[in-house]
Design a protein around this motif. Structure first.
Motif, PDB file in Angstrom:
ATOM      1  N   SER A  61      29.142   7.395  13.150  1.00  0.00           N
ATOM      2  CA  SER A  61      30.056   6.626  14.007  1.00  0.00           C
ATOM      3  C   SER A  61      30.777   7.513  15.018  1.00  0.00           C
ATOM      4  O   SER A  61      31.558   7.020  15.837  1.00  0.00           O
ATOM      5  N   ASP A  62      30.514   8.800  14.973  1.00  0.00           N
ATOM      6  CA  ASP A  62      31.187   9.762  15.843  1.00  0.00           C
ATOM      7  C   ASP A  62      30.350  10.016  17.100  1.00  0.00           C
ATOM      8  O   ASP A  62      29.275  10.629  17.019  1.00  0.00           O
ATOM      9  N   PRO A  63      30.803   9.574  18.278  1.00  0.00           N
ATOM     10  CA  PRO A  63      30.022   9.791  19.505  1.00  0.00           C
ATOM     11  C   PRO A  63      29.738  11.256  19.784  1.00  0.00           C
ATOM     12  O   PRO A  63      28.677  11.596  20.318  1.00  0.00           O
ATOM     13  N   SER A  64      30.662  12.157  19.408  1.00  0.00           N
ATOM     14  CA  SER A  64      30.437  13.579  19.678  1.00  0.00           C
ATOM     15  C   SER A  64      29.275  14.122  18.858  1.00  0.00           C
ATOM     16  O   SER A  64      28.579  15.054  19.287  1.00  0.00           O
ATOM     17  N   ALA A  65      29.043  13.553  17.668  1.00  0.00           N
ATOM     18  CA  ALA A  65      27.915  13.993  16.851  1.00  0.00           C
ATOM     19  C   ALA A  65      26.596  13.629  17.522  1.00  0.00           C
ATOM     20  O   ALA A  65      25.632  14.407  17.480  1.00  0.00           O
ATOM     21  N   TRP A  66      26.537  12.459  18.148  1.00  0.00           N
ATOM     22  CA  TRP A  66      25.334  12.065  18.883  1.00  0.00           C
ATOM     23  C   TRP A  66      25.121  12.976  20.087  1.00  0.00           C
ATOM     24  O   TRP A  66      23.977  13.312  20.414  1.00  0.00           O
ATOM     25  N   ARG A  67      26.197  13.398  20.726  1.00  0.00           N
ATOM     26  CA  ARG A  67      26.067  14.341  21.837  1.00  0.00           C
ATOM     27  C   ARG A  67      25.557  15.688  21.329  1.00  0.00           C
ATOM     28  O   ARG A  67      24.731  16.340  21.975  1.00  0.00           O
ATOM     29  N   ASP A  68      26.038  16.107  20.147  1.00  0.00           N
ATOM     30  CA  ASP A  68      25.529  17.339  19.556  1.00  0.00           C
ATOM     31  C   ASP A  68      24.037  17.227  19.262  1.00  0.00           C
ATOM     32  O   ASP A  68      23.268  18.172  19.502  1.00  0.00           O
ATOM     33  N   LEU A  69      23.624  16.078  18.735  1.00  0.00           N
ATOM     34  CA  LEU A  69      22.208  15.870  18.408  1.00  0.00           C
ATOM     35  C   LEU A  69      21.339  16.006  19.649  1.00  0.00           C
ATOM     36  O   LEU A  69      20.238  16.565  19.599  1.00  0.00           O
ATOM     37  N   ALA A  70      21.847  15.526  20.784  1.00  0.00           N
ATOM     38  CA  ALA A  70      21.083  15.580  22.036  1.00  0.00           C
ATOM     39  C   ALA A  70      20.838  17.002  22.515  1.00  0.00           C
ATOM     40  O   ALA A  70      19.927  17.233  23.320  1.00  0.00           O
ATOM     41  N   THR A  71      21.594  17.968  22.015  1.00  0.00           N
ATOM     42  CA  THR A  71      21.386  19.358  22.425  1.00  0.00           C
ATOM     43  C   THR A  71      20.268  20.036  21.642  1.00  0.00           C
ATOM     44  O   THR A  71      19.824  21.124  22.031  1.00  0.00           O
ATOM     45  N   ILE A  72      19.821  19.419  20.538  1.00  0.00           N
ATOM     46  CA  ILE A  72      18.779  20.064  19.726  1.00  0.00           C
ATOM     47  C   ILE A  72      17.479  19.279  19.655  1.00  0.00           C
ATOM     48  O   ILE A  72      16.447  19.819  19.249  1.00  0.00           O
ATOM     49  N   THR A  73      17.487  18.002  20.064  1.00  0.00           N
ATOM     50  CA  THR A  73      16.252  17.216  20.023  1.00  0.00           C
ATOM     51  C   THR A  73      16.404  15.974  20.885  1.00  0.00           C
ATOM     52  O   THR A  73      17.526  15.524  21.154  1.00  0.00           O
ATOM     53  N   ASP A  74      15.280  15.416  21.307  1.00  0.00           N
ATOM     54  CA  ASP A  74      15.326  14.144  22.036  1.00  0.00           C
ATOM     55  C   ASP A  74      14.732  13.007  21.207  1.00  0.00           C
ATOM     56  O   ASP A  74      14.601  11.884  21.682  1.00  0.00           O
ATOM     57  N   TYR A  75      14.370  13.311  19.944  1.00  0.00           N
ATOM     58  CA  TYR A  75      13.844  12.283  19.041  1.00  0.00           C
ATOM     59  C   TYR A  75      14.274  12.650  17.628  1.00  0.00           C
ATOM     60  O   TYR A  75      14.165  13.813  17.219  1.00  0.00           O
ATOM     61  N   ALA A  76      14.775  11.672  16.886  1.00  0.00           N
ATOM     62  CA  ALA A  76      15.276  11.964  15.543  1.00  0.00           C
ATOM     63  C   ALA A  76      15.071  10.780  14.622  1.00  0.00           C
ATOM     64  O   ALA A  76      15.212   9.623  15.029  1.00  0.00           O
ATOM     65  N   VAL A  77      14.738  11.074  13.374  1.00  0.00           N
ATOM     66  CA  VAL A  77      14.677  10.064  12.320  1.00  0.00           C
ATOM     67  C   VAL A  77      15.866  10.304  11.393  1.00  0.00           C
ATOM     68  O   VAL A  77      16.004  11.394  10.821  1.00  0.00           O
ATOM     69  N   LEU A  78      16.725   9.293  11.267  1.00  0.00           N
ATOM     70  CA  LEU A  78      17.922   9.397  10.439  1.00  0.00           C
ATOM     71  C   LEU A  78      17.787   8.500   9.218  1.00  0.00           C
ATOM     72  O   LEU A  78      17.117   7.463   9.264  1.00  0.00           O
ATOM     73  N   VAL A  79      18.441   8.881   8.143  1.00  0.00           N
ATOM     74  CA  VAL A  79      18.448   8.110   6.899  1.00  0.00           C
ATOM     75  C   VAL A  79      19.903   7.822   6.543  1.00  0.00           C
ATOM     76  O   VAL A  79      20.729   8.737   6.499  1.00  0.00           O
ATOM     77  N   GLY A  80      20.224   6.557   6.294  1.00  0.00           N
ATOM     78  CA  GLY A  80      21.607   6.238   5.939  1.00  0.00           C
ATOM     79  C   GLY A  80      21.796   4.777   5.604  1.00  0.00           C
ATOM     80  O   GLY A  80      20.850   3.992   5.615  1.00  0.00           O
ATOM     81  N   ARG A  81      23.024   4.430   5.307  1.00  0.00           N
ATOM     82  CA  ARG A  81      23.333   3.057   4.904  1.00  0.00           C
ATOM     83  C   ARG A  81      23.223   2.090   6.083  1.00  0.00           C
ATOM     84  O   ARG A  81      22.704   1.003   5.974  1.00  0.00           O
ATOM     85  N   SER A  82      23.801   2.485   7.215  1.00  0.00           N
ATOM     86  CA  SER A  82      23.768   1.675   8.430  1.00  0.00           C
ATOM     87  C   SER A  82      23.981   2.608   9.599  1.00  0.00           C
ATOM     88  O   SER A  82      24.916   3.421   9.592  1.00  0.00           O
ATOM     89  N   ILE A  83      23.131   2.536  10.610  1.00  0.00           N
ATOM     90  CA  ILE A  83      23.180   3.496  11.701  1.00  0.00           C
ATOM     91  C   ILE A  83      23.088   2.769  13.037  1.00  0.00           C
ATOM     92  O   ILE A  83      22.120   2.056  13.297  1.00  0.00           O
TER      93      ILE A  83
END
Length: 219
Positions: free
Chosen positions: A41-63
């Motif tokens: 739920s943290d927008p800054s975490a998504w921005r961090d993710l964008a610095t290391i990949t442009d495609y990601a598979v996440l596992v969680g309760r609700s995303i």
């Protein structure tokens, strides 16, 4: 901790297999396709993710993705835990090593258990069963690992040998190794794989949570 298993693994015992930036991390591409955020739920975490990949598979309760990302695929699943189960070693199960990876990849292509890449074996102990001719016909092993927990994964059987209980035997044998370390086994299954879910229930796993396996692409 198993609420966000990939994050717990990548920032814990499996940090050596991670590429990380701030509140995001992913497995090295040759290891596994999974990534994780400390808090989806943290927008800054998504921005961090964008610095290391442009495609990601996440596992969680609700995303739900934030700005700059779009969901391209989602599969419903369940998480099950072996908190009160007993593992059983199997005398026919052999430890698989790097030299067995070509055979393992061939079996995965036939049996389709989910993601398994050329270095996935580095994540833990994998066991296999061979037929009388020495051909690998079933396997299972360990994937996500975090303090106190290890995931049972990639349990699969050659379609020509299904119905003989090989998957159950390997699941119990992998779980036995996890329990022997003083850890607890857990696993994930696709929601509509009712046969596998029933089998895991008979082996002693219980439902922990409904989860999603969701793929996201940077836009």
């Amino acid at each position: 901790m198993i609420d966000n298993p990939v994050w717990a693994a990548l920032t814990g015992p499996q940090a050596c297999f991670a590429e990380a930036a701030g509140n995001a991390a992913r497995f090295l591409p040759e290891i596994a396709p999974f990534a994780a955020l400390s808090d989806t739920s943290d927008p800054s975490a998504w921005r961090d993710l964008a610095t290391i990949t442009d495609y990601a598979v996440l596992v969680g309760r609700s995303i739900t993705p934030h700005a700059g990302w779009e969901q391209v695929e989602v599969t419903s699943g369940v998480q099950m835990i072996g908190q009160s189960m007993s593992g059983v070693e199997d005398p026919e199960a052999v430890v698989l090593t790097e030299k067995d990876v070509p055979e393992m990849l061939d079996l995965v292509a036939r049996a389709q258990p989910g993601p398994f890449l050329k270095r996935t074996i580095d994540l833990g102990r994998y066991l296999g069963i061979r037929d009388d001719g020495g051909r690998l016909i079933a396997m299972g092993g360990e994937r996500f690992r975090m303090p106190g927990w290890t995931e049972v994964s990639a349990v699969c059987t050659d379609p020509a040998f299904r119905g003989k209980g090989l998957g159950a035997r390997l699941t119990l044998a992998v779980a036995a190794g996890i329990l022997a370390r003083g850890e607890l086994p857990f696993l994930h299954a696709v929601h509509d794989n009712e046969n596998a879910i029933r089998l895991y229930g008979r082996l002693g796993f219980t439902h922990s949570a409904d989860v999603v396996f969701a793929a996201f692409r940077k836009v």
